[in-house]
Design an enzyme around this catalytic site. Structure first.
Site, PDB file in Angstrom:
ATOM      1  N   ILE A  68       0.939  -1.244  -0.344  1.00  0.00           N
ATOM      2  CA  ILE A  68       0.023  -0.032   0.237  1.00  0.00           C
ATOM      3  C   ILE A  68       1.185   1.083  -0.024  1.00  0.00           C
ATOM      4  O   ILE A  68       1.754   1.556   0.944  1.00  0.00           O
ATOM      5  CB  ILE A  68      -1.032  -0.029   0.956  1.00  0.00           C
ATOM      6  CG1 ILE A  68      -1.651   0.836   1.570  1.00  0.00           C
ATOM      7  CG2 ILE A  68      -0.168   0.138   2.148  1.00  0.00           C
ATOM      8  CD1 ILE A  68      -3.070   1.393   2.754  1.00  0.00           C
ATOM      9  N   SER A  69       0.691   2.421  -0.988  1.00  0.00           N
ATOM     10  CA  SER A  69       1.660   3.417  -1.061  1.00  0.00           C
ATOM     11  C   SER A  69       1.542   4.118   0.475  1.00  0.00           C
ATOM     12  O   SER A  69       0.685   4.136   1.126  1.00  0.00           O
ATOM     13  CB  SER A  69       1.346   4.577  -1.940  1.00  0.00           C
ATOM     14  OG  SER A  69       1.309   3.745  -3.414  1.00  0.00           O
TER      15      SER A  69
END
Ligand code: SAH
Length: 224
Positions: A68-69
């Site tokens: 997940i960024s």
């Protein structure tokens, strides 16, 4: 009963506020974007072992060797996309669906493509859980775009391409904006985040700086 739970929730609520403050300090100015990020419980998008770190400004693992960024990257990409409640958006790389949910709170309709069935199914479950009805998901190779639904006013790619993908450019409406990380797929290679504006006279490309994304991979992943 897990008695640690309320303490964790309290700590997370405080950290969520701190995260928004740090995003402001880092230069995120669009209050609509900050408000959307403030509404999405990021801890529900990461495995339990990482939930206590959900509001740190960190990328976190989500399985299938994907991540997940970092919240700052999500905030900058969302801000640069300049969506409104009239915008139709394509996202390549649904992942855990966090970026999708942030965008769906700001746009009219989001089409999102993921190549891992497990990730796509989990993301869809989250979209249902949050009662979001303006997201359409697809299992497939997002580097081919979504021709049946093109053109898109905005396109966001959340995995690093070797070059700005021409197929996606052709599915971007005139006057549209695409945000795409481009560069080396090697773990020590450089990647840059680009904002591409498709004007009537051609493309305008802005370099938004160095980033680190997992690679954009062709084809659908084999079942795990
Ligand atoms: N926006 C996501 C980031 C996920 S990481 C989030 O908020 O979690 C990038 C994702 O792109 C991964 O899930 C990876 O499986 C996916 N991906 C990589 N290449 C792809 C392709 N060609 N088509 C669709 N998805 C792809």
């Amino acid at each position: 009963m897990n008695r640690l739970r309320p303490a964790l929730e309290e700590a997370l609520a405080a950290e969520r506020e701190e995260l928004l403050e740090s995003l402001r300090r880092l230069g995120v100015a669009d209050e609509r974007v900050l408000e959307a990020i403030g509404r999405v419980p990021r801890e529900q998008f990461v495995p339990e072992a990482f939930q206590d770190r959900a509001y740190r400004n960190l990328a976190l693992p989500i399985g299938h060797q994907q991540t997940i960024s970092q919240p700052w990257v999500v905030a900058r990409m969302t801000e640069a996309l300049e969506v409104t409640d009239r915008t139709k958006v394509l996202e390549v790389g649904t992942g855990c669906g966090y970026q999708s949910v942030v965008l769906s709170l700001l746009c009219r309709r989001l089409y999102t493509i993921e190549r891992h069935k497990g990730l796509k199914d989990e993301a869809e479950r989250r979209f249902r859980h949050f009662g979001l009805t303006n997201i359409t998901t697809h299992l497939g190779d997002g580097s081919l775009g979504w021709p049946e639904q093109a053109p898109f006013e905005r396109i966001i790619v959340t995995a690093a391409a070797e070059d700005i993908p021409p197929v996606l450019l052709s599915q971007l409406a005139e006057g549209g904006i695409m945000i795409v990380p481009v560069g080396s797929q090697a773990s020590d290679g450089e990647q840059r985040l680009y904002r591409v504006d498709k004007g009537p006279l051609g493309l305008e490309i802005e370099d938004m700086g160095e980033v680190r994304f997992v690679p954009l991979v062709a084809g659908v992943a084999a079942p795990a």
